[in-house]
Every structure is written in structure tokens, then in C-alpha cells.
Design an enzyme around this catalytic site. Sequence first.
Site, mmCIF file in Angstrom:
data_model
loop_
_atom_site.group_PDB
_atom_site.id
_atom_site.type_symbol
_atom_site.label_atom_id
_atom_site.label_comp_id
_atom_site.label_asym_id
_atom_site.label_seq_id
_atom_site.Cartn_x
_atom_site.Cartn_y
_atom_site.Cartn_z
ATOM 1 C CG PHE A 36 -37.391 -17.961 30.528
ATOM 2 C CD1 PHE A 36 -36.177 -17.725 29.910
ATOM 3 C CD2 PHE A 36 -37.404 -18.643 31.732
ATOM 4 C CE1 PHE A 36 -34.999 -18.165 30.473
ATOM 5 C CE2 PHE A 36 -36.234 -19.094 32.306
ATOM 6 C CZ PHE A 36 -35.024 -18.854 31.672
ATOM 7 C CG ASP A 92 -42.193 -28.915 34.168
ATOM 8 O OD1 ASP A 92 -42.371 -28.969 35.399
ATOM 9 O OD2 ASP A 92 -42.962 -29.429 33.348
#
Length: 601
Positions: A117, A181
Site C-alpha cells: 500500500f 499485520d
Amino acid sequence: MMGALQQQSNGHGHGVLLLAEAGYAEVDPTGRYGRFNEILGKGSSKIVYRGFDEWRGVEVAWNQVRLRDVVRGGGELERFYGEVHLLAALRHRGIVRLHAYWVDAPRRALNFVTELFVSGTLRQYRERHRRVSAAAVRRWCAQILDGLAYLHAHSPPIIHRDLKCDNIFVNGNQGEVKIGDLGLAAFRRGGGHARCVGTPEFMAPEVYDESYDELADVYSFGMCVLEMVTLDYPYSECSNPIQIYKRVISGIKPAALYRVSDPVVRQFIERCLAPAARRPAARELLDDPFLLPLEDDGFFSGDGGDGHGGFGVGYYNLMYNYLHQPACIDDHHACSNGGLSPSNSVGDNDVDAAVQRGDDDGDNWLRDIHMLFDEDDDDAAAADANERVGGVDITIKGRRTDDGGVYLGLRIADKNGTGRGRIICFRFDTEADTAMTVAAEMVAELDITDHEVTRIAQLIDGKVAALVPGWRPGPATDDDDDDDLVGGGDDPDAPGGAAAACCKNCRPAASSSSSCGSLVDFMSSAAAAERHGCRRCAELHGRFEEITFQADDDEEEQHLQGSSSDTGGSNHEQHAMGKDKEVMNINGIAQDGTVQGSEQP
């Protein structure tokens, strides 16, 4: 094509050289992914590097988790590896895509490759863009909750355990956010016992007790919303984790929460931070009033999080459209359409919001003209001019404001042909415009059939005369419009001729005391300028706002479309979605709550 590691192990002794030539510091066991030394981010137990996928030719994020703090032995390593294997099967629009993973046992590290990203984390993105609307925050929240609900719907539920704005990633060009994550994510075990892991500021009280379930993620999400709204890290008033721990287990909320004055926003956050026994699930929060579309949105700019500050979304959209007119080609064209109308069609809900706030008539004219065509008063309808030409019904309506402004709407409905219709709204300047120049301008910019120009001009004349007592219609049509041209007329080589500057708005600065012709001058000369080849002004300016609808006999289903005369009449209509559900597209946002992606330029 062989990857770097595959080439390294081909037995020819050139592996190290090939690895160096690729610029990689490390490659995965398959040779498909390579890692560079460039660090994109760093956490307490994870480092994110820039990587490259040789098979697809795209950059990726190479995540490396140090397992020395989370893995105690071989058995736990195998169990943890099995959980990561299941995480790789996650496929959801709100979850960062996991491409590959493997455990480097000798280095006690877990490596996993995810999509990259470029806009970074939500925290970084919010710091860069400190003023965003409440609607944008709501869309982010809805996407995050949707992703959480997906994780929690598994059996057993998947708990993220470290949800925070630093672990939510943004595609800024599409307005999408995704949960990432997942290195610390775990399945809920029987009895709810789990290790105490996460970031202290975002950890629920039950996490400190090592007895928690998926609702701990909802608590963390509430802290994320608080940070999004206030731009303050939760418990920033504390100087160390011990102070945070004492406040959390004592039920003391972050100081930033008490600076949120908007009751709906604050109540939403408090629901997320409630004790586990009263805390709603992620799926339930998707129905919270905070996430429902509102008519009046404010802004969150870190100024207390009140969510208002005097401007609503209707005003914002109106001003955005007004200010973002297409730029003129030359410096002396650095002028917009002068505020006659926004450059993009404005939806009903935008203008309704402006009306509720009491904006002046100049901002409400589009809505008022639109509403005139919805009136069922037979007497009022009979008083309006109507014309039927070749199966096409043409009706004109208008109103005059207190300041003398005249606003008109032309309704053109083809009931025998395509069945489609259009309402064209515009302002008529009684001091500078003539019906014929406006009609010609309309035809040129909105692609209306030429044979209707004269009749349209007659309808405009009749309506303006009815609205403005004593107003005298201008000439029908002749070559007088050519007088608006500067210099040598059709002679392109003549001084000031069409080739040099064919309309007042395009003439050289030396030919006028003003470097930019007045807006009134442009409006009255645009049609003539186009006939003489001056397409610059005619294509880059416009006064018309257009609404399209399906021309049924007894009922109209109208659909606003984001186009105006500034687009040169290029219209992309929205088709009906059924009588019970109508989706409008305003500034790229579908008003049913969905977010529409857009191709990169």
C-alpha cells in the site's frame, strides 16, 4: 522465468552473482519473491521491507517477524505455522492479501509477503490529511468493521490482537482501507485463555488478564476511531505503559474521548470501549447510527473532534464543485464560470442540506428549479410554455429570486423515441443574455438537435418576459453575434483575427484593459466564438446543469449524473435500480453507502 534463488541453486556457481545483480538482500525459498534492504516500516516485533514479485512483476511488502518473543519451542512453532497457513486462506476486501509465508527456523523469523500500500498506514495518512469529512471517517470505519466481522465469523474466530491505525493500510487513490499485520493474529482457544500481546494503548482490560475473545478487537477498533477523529494517540497523557495499564484496568478512558463533543460519535466510541459483557460485536456495530448516512456531515480536523465546524457535506460539495472548474489553457484564462453553477451536477441530498442550513438563494437555485417540475398544480402547469416537436415534449419553468436573478429549467422528454428525458437548469442574465445566444450555447454544448434552437429561444423569451415585467426580448438571430468577435472576423491572418484571438475572452491582453474578458462577455460570445473556430472558451466554460430521467407517461424516475456543460455534453447516465432503491453517484461516492473505485489516470 527462473527466480533468483532458483538460478542460485542450478549448480553452475553463479547464484551469489545473480542475487547481487538483482539487488536483493534475501529471497524466499521458491525464488519468486526478493527482499530489498529498504525498510518501509518497523514495529516492536516486525520489520516491513520493500519486496518484488518476479512472476507478476509487481512490488510487494516483505514482512519479517522476530519469533524469539512469541515462540517458545518446536511444538509451538509448528502450531503457530499451522495458524499462519490458515490465515493465508483469508480472502476479503477488507483484509490485506497474504501472498506467501514461511518460517525461517534457524533465524527464528516468520516471513510473509503481502500486497503493498503506497499510501502507508491509516495513521500516516490521517496525519498527512488532517481535515477530512465525517463521511470519510464513517466509510473507513465501515470497511474496518466489515473486515473484523469477517475474521470473527470464522470457527473458531480469528482475533487480530493488535488492531491499531498503524496496522490499517490505505489505498489513497481509491479511498479503501484494509486490516493488515496479521502476524500476531490467533484463533480463540477454548476457555478464552490467551497470551497478553498487543499495543498497550489499544489493549482491552481483559487482554491484560489474559482472558479475552474477539471482542478485544472491537475495543481496539474504538481506540482507532478515537485516533481518527481527534488525531491524538490514545492515552497520550500517560508517560509510560504502567500508567496506561493502571488507567485501563481502572476503567479510566483516554482524555481525548472527552474532547469529542459530537454525541453520536462519542456514543459510538463508548460502545466500542464498554466492558466486554456489554460490548457489541463488530457485525452489530455496522448498524450503529454513526455509520448511517446523514444529511449534514461535518469535518474531523483534530480541533476537538466535534465533527462540525460550521460546514456540512452539502456546502462542501457545492463549494468543491464551484472551485474545481477546469483550468483555462492560458494564464489570462485563470477564471472559473463565475459561480453561475457548480461544475458538476449536485445531487438532491447535497442541495437539501444547503437548504436546511439556510444558505442564500444563489446556492439553492438548482434544487428549486428541479422541484418546479415535480409540482402537480394544474393551474401552474398550464401557465408554463409547452411545445411538442416530433414526439419530443419541451417545457420551460423558472423563478426569479429576491435579488433579481432569473433561473430557468428546460425539460426535454422524448416519449416516442428513447424514452429518456433531461432537465437543463441555468441562470439567465437579463442584462447581457439573449434567448438566441443562450439557446445556441445550449445546443453547442449539450448536443441538442439544431432544429429546436429557434423554438427553445422562443420558450426562453416567453418565460423571461413573464418573470421580468418590462423585459424586452432580444433579436431572433442574425450575424450580430459575430460582433462579439475581436479583430478581423473570419480572416485568420488579420490582426486580432480568429487565429489570434477570436473572442473577447481569448484576445491578447493588449487589446483590453483587462487581461481576462468578463464572464458576461464570455457567456454572450461563446456560441459565436465556436462558429469561428475558438473552441477554447466554448469547451472549458459552461453554465448548464443537467438532470436525466426516464420519461414515463405518469411517473418520472430521475437520476442525477455527474456531468455539466463543462464536459462538452459527454453524459454517462445512471440506469434505474428499481423503484425501491435508487443509487445516486455524487463525487464518486454511491449514496447507498458503497464506495466506487476509479481507474488511475
